[in-house]
Structures are given as C-alpha cells and as structure tokens.
Design an enzyme around this catalytic site. Structure first.
Site, PDB file in Angstrom:
ATOM      1  N   ASP A   1      -9.962  -7.889  -0.505  1.00  0.00           N
ATOM      2  CA  ASP A   1      -9.276  -7.139   0.547  1.00  0.00           C
ATOM      3  C   ASP A   1      -8.890  -8.143   1.637  1.00  0.00           C
ATOM      4  OD1 ASP A   1      -8.265  -5.009   1.969  1.00  0.00           O
ATOM      5  OD2 ASP A   1     -10.063  -3.789   1.806  1.00  0.00           O
TER       6      ASP A   1
ATOM      7  N   ARG B   1       3.584   3.178   3.154  1.00  0.00           N
ATOM      8  CA  ARG B   1       4.339   2.238   3.983  1.00  0.00           C
ATOM      9  C   ARG B   1       5.837   2.536   3.995  1.00  0.00           C
ATOM     10  NH1 ARG B   1      -0.228   1.262   6.213  1.00  0.00           N
ATOM     11  NH2 ARG B   1      -1.626  -0.157   5.123  1.00  0.00           N
TER      12      ARG B   1
ATOM     13  N   HIS C   1     -12.647  -2.451   8.301  1.00  0.00           N
ATOM     14  CA  HIS C   1     -11.649  -3.025   9.200  1.00  0.00           C
ATOM     15  C   HIS C   1     -12.261  -3.374  10.556  1.00  0.00           C
ATOM     16  CE1 HIS C   1      -9.116  -0.822   6.308  1.00  0.00           C
ATOM     17  NE2 HIS C   1      -8.191  -1.711   6.593  1.00  0.00           N
TER      18      HIS C   1
ATOM     19  N   ASP D   1       0.872  -1.185   0.000  1.00  0.00           N
ATOM     20  CA  ASP D   1       0.000   0.000   0.000  1.00  0.00           C
ATOM     21  C   ASP D   1       0.903   1.226   0.000  1.00  0.00           C
ATOM     22  OD1 ASP D   1      -2.819  -0.977   0.382  1.00  0.00           O
ATOM     23  OD2 ASP D   1      -1.948  -1.892   2.162  1.00  0.00           O
TER      24      ASP D   1
ATOM     25  N   HIS E   1     -11.861   0.019  -3.972  1.00  0.00           N
ATOM     26  CA  HIS E   1     -12.347  -1.285  -3.542  1.00  0.00           C
ATOM     27  C   HIS E   1     -13.679  -1.504  -4.247  1.00  0.00           C
ATOM     28  CE1 HIS E   1     -10.028   0.601  -0.253  1.00  0.00           C
ATOM     29  NE2 HIS E   1      -9.559  -0.610  -0.010  1.00  0.00           N
TER      30      HIS E   1
END
Length: 533
Positions: A257, A82, A186, A74, A174
């Site tokens: 995902d 990241r 999440h 990501d 997404h």
C-alpha cells in the site's frame, strides 16, 4: 532471469517503484521518472479532467516510459471512485453483497474494467477483500463485501474474474486483512490481536480464494498482526511475506500500500521503509507523494548491496510476469472510446444492483409506501470524510435534492455536524407528513448521532437511510431504518422507487448491527477490538 547489465541502481529502483503524477499532463519530473523505467503510475482525481484528456495522458505515459508500465487507479465503486461521469457510478462492494447475487459482482467488475481500458488504464486497485469484522473501521466499511469471510471470498472471486474478463489486472487488497481493527492505516498504526488461527480462518480466507481464482497481484496492508510479527506492519514483514508465499501459495507480484501513510512513517522514513519492504519480500513499493525519496533510498540501497541481488532478480521477474499478464488480456485496444450503447448497458446494470441492494432493516411498515402527494422533507446530513482514501465528495445536498424531486410537495435541506443536535427537531418542517434523513458514516460523528436520537421529539415519522455504513442505523429514534450502502445516482433513484412503492427493498444486510447506540459508543471507544468484533 537476470538483471540486464545496462540496468544501474537508478533504473532498478524505478522498476520497483509505483509513483504518481502531479497534474493532468506530464511535467518534466514525471517524464524523467518514467524515462528511468518507473514500474507503475497510480492515477488520482487531480490527474483527471475529461475522457479525452485522460486518454492523452495514459498514451503519453506509455510513450515516455522506458519500458512496460502499469497504469492503475482506485475504482472500487461506491464512495471510492476516482473517475465519475461519463463512466458508470456503480454501487460499492457492500451494496453488491446485499443483493446476494454473485453474477452482479462479476458483471460490475467486467463493465468497470471495460470502461477503464477505454481510457488507457490497465490495472485496478480492487477488489477490497478485507472482512468487515469491525464495522466501525473507518478505512473499510462499505468497501468490504461484508462480515462473512465466505461471502467476501465468493463475491471477491466473482469480481476478480470480472476484471480479468474485462481486460484489466485486478490487485486485491489488503492482505492479510484490514478488517479486524478500529484504526485506519492512513492516520494511525493499526494492530490486530488474536491468534494465527483467527487470522487464517477469518482474514486470510478471501485472499486464499483470490489466489486460487488467478489473481496476478496482491496489495499488502500496513497493519501489525500480533500473532505473526509483533510491532512490524505487514508490508515490512518477512514473516507475513512467507505466510503469503507459502500459506497462500501465491507467486504473483506483491505490491505495498502507499508508503506515505502514518502506519509506516510514524516510526521511520519512507526511504527506509521502501528498502525494508523489498528486503522483506515485496516486489514493488507504492511511493505516491514520497516517490522521489523512495527512488533515492532504493538507489542507494541497491548500489551499496543492502538488498540481496536474488531479491532484486525475483522482484523484477514478477514484474515482468505481470507485464505478460497485461499483454495477454483480451479487450479492445487501450484508449479506444466506448460506444454509447455500451455505457447505456452499464447504466442499466448499475440500476439493477441498486434496486436489488436497498435493504429495509426494520420499522413501521404502515409508514410505507410514501405517497407521491405526501409532504416530504429530506434532510441530507453532510459529514467529513472518515478516511483519506475517499475521493472528492459530491457537493452538499446533491443526493437529497435528487431524492426529494420525486415528491412535488417535497423540500430538501442540509445538516452539518456542528450544532446538528441542538437544531435537529427545529429544522423539521412542522407541516411535513414524513422526514427522510440521509447519512454517510454518521456513526463517527457524535453530534449527528445525538441529533438522530433526538428526532422523535419532532413528532414526525422518520425514515433514516444510511447512504454508506449501515452502522449509522444504530442511532435510536427513526421510525423506519433503511440501508442503501451508497449515494450513487442509481442508488438514490432506486431508493426513491422503493420508498414510493414502485420498487421493493429486497436487499439483506451483509453485516450484523449492534443493538443500540450504547453499543455504538462502546465500539467507538473500545480498546479491545476482539471484544466488539
């Protein structure tokens, strides 16, 4: 194609799974999974120590893997990044959209791809093509190009082509869209109401454009769409798969995902979810922290013929096609370090994006510019991450210290959400000419919203800068409101120039803000998302 006869259930399960690593080098368990033929590896901050270490790690992954393996990350820009220094910290998608210059989306994506490729990474989990219809959505926000589906499509296409030109595979996400819900997959089970026409008109149009632009893979959302398959997250829904395959005419790899999210695990096991996803039409599942359980669940399902053989052949065939795309991309050899002048050019690009993105939303023009001789206090409001997607934040106060350094008579301080409302006015330096307040997703923290509303009692002119979600600016009180969309070094420097009159604020909001803090409270507590979208 057909599955090679020497591929038993364990090897097939590995090919369908994208996993993660525990550290900065491969351990025995990592090597065992790669030797089985793991389809992909997703890297996180815990895997990154330095460029040399990361090159060694990606080289080891490929040398250990039984076959082709995608190495992904990501690296979206903005606050979902990241890898930081020495790579370029680009402002995120909403900042790029605020410039209204599609060329910058293409160039930033291409530059990011070149940098990732130099570290041995061949796949980027980007761009985010969710439409920010509900700005308070904690998992989207400035990761989106904005609230206009046409703009999201245009900037998304530019980014996809940029990534491909830079030599990495983009995986837009997404599908069919995570932007029309208040909940984060999440930590919850998001649901999108409305009709199928709403979905096609708003959420799906950027993905349709992505497919037309040659996106070789898409990532699914763990969102329930009432108009499609009530009660079933998109990643597990054959109805959604048919929509993507037939409605979007997409024949590339469909990746879920991460299955460890609460949207999936609240109603079942990760093993069962992996099997359901493949049966429903996904070509690969992202196991991440639960990858051992995913591998075991898929192996049993394959051995017991719970997944139709033609579904396995189809999924592995699409993985092989993606491998072919990876081989066909142009660029320097994977893992070849970049010259210093390339990184310097990319840094100038980040500066250009930042300078063009800074947006003066409204306020007292007489307060600007702020003279270099002025006494300035910069208040950097720290706030907890609103979504687990965020990486490690910078140490508290770094942005404030960088900004205030431009004024010799400046001082910086940090606020924390707890107790902010009661000490807001008292913390302002009484002798200051102006206070600059920096916030990040403060809209989600009631104490900070209350503190911002109380600032006028200090009697000092206030400049409020939203360093992430511009929804922060709805809090009443500040004299001048500015949207910056990111807190990258380039953004902070561009903000300082703009506030001092050395640069302008030419950006334009890619979203529409509600009119008042009362509206913000309604957004935070709304049961009917459609009423506030």
């Amino acid at each position: 194609m057909s599955i090679p006869p020497d591929h038993g259930p364990a090897a097939i399960a590995a090919r369908l799974t994208w996993g993660a690593l525990r550290g900065t080098t491969l351990d025995e368990d990592d090597r065992a999974r790669l030797a089985l033929g793991l389809g992909g590896v997703v890297l996180f901050e815990r895997n990154i120590e330095s460029p040399a270490q990361l090159r060694a790690l990606t080289r080891s992954i490929r040398e250990t893997a039984a076959g082709p393996v995608r190495i992904a990350i990501d690296q979206e820009g903005g606050h979902v990044t990241r890898i930081r220094e020495p790579l370029t910290s680009f402002p995120g998608p909403m900042a790029i959209a605020a410039t209204r210059v599609r060329r910058l989306a293409h160039e930033a994506a291409r530059a990011s791809a070149v940098e990732l490729r130099s570290l041995g990474i061949d796949t980027v989990l980007a761009p985010v093509l969710d439409v920010a219809a509900v700005l308070a959505n904690p998992s989207v926000g400035t990761r989106s190009f904005g609230a206009d589906p046409r703009a999201v499509a245009r900037f998304g296409v530019a980014a996809i082509r940029g990534y491909l030109a830079g030599g990495v595979i983009p995986i837009p996400k997404h599908v069919p869209g995570h932007g029309r819900t208040l909940e984060d997959s999440h930590v919850a089970q998001p649901r999108v109401a409305g009709t199928q026409d709403d979905l096609v008109t708003h959420d799906l149009s950027p993905f349709l454009a992505a497919v037309a632009a040659g996106a070789p893979a898409l990532m699914t959302a763990h969102v329930i769409y009432d108009a499609l398959d009530p009660g079933v997250p998109a990643s597990l829904s054959p109805v959604v798969t048919r929509l993507v395959r037939d409605g979007l005419a997409f024949d590339g790899l469909l990746l879920t995902d991460a299955l460890v999210m609460d949207a999936i695990t609240l109603d079942g096991t990760i093993e069962a979810a992996a099997v359901r996803a493949i049966v429903a039409g996904a070509d690969a599942v992202m196991g991440i922290e639960g990858q051992r359980r995913v591998l075991a669940g898929l192996e049993v399902a394959i051995a017991e013929h719970l997944i139709p053989p033609d579904r396995l052949v189809e999924a592995i065939g699409r993985a092989e096609t993606l491998d072919g795309v990876a081989r066909s991309l142009r660029g320097a050899p994977l893992g070849e370090p970049l010259a210093a002048d390339v990184l310097a050019r990319h840094a100038r690009l980040a500066d250009e994006i930042a300078a063009r993105s800074i947006t003066l939303v409204d306020g007292d023009a007489a307060l600007l510019p702020i003279a270099q001789s002025a006494s300035v206090v910069v208040i950097d409001v720290t706030a907890a991450a609103v979504s687990p997607i965020e990486g490690r934040p910078d140490p508290a106060g770094v942005a404030g210290e960088r900004l205030v350094s431009r004024w010799p008579r400046g001082q910086a301080m940090c606020w924390t959400p707890d107790g902010a409302a009661s000490v807001a006015a008292q913390q302002l330096a009484p002798a200051a000419d102006v206070a600059i307040v920096l916030t990040r997703d403060a809209y989600a923290v009631e104490a900070v919203v209350a503190a911002l509303a109380s600032l006028p009692t200090s009697g000092i002119p206030i400049v409020h800068v939203a360093l992430r979600n511009p929804l922060d600016l709805v809090a009443a009180g500040p004299t001048v409101r500015v949207a910056a969309y990111a807190d990258t070094p380039a953004t902070i420097d561009a903000l300082a120039d703009a506030l001092m009159g050395l640069g302008s604020m030419p950006g334009r909001l890619p979203v529409t803000l509600p009119p008042s803090v009362r509206s913000l409270e309604a957004v935070r507590s709304a049961d009917d998302v459609e009423a506030v979208a």
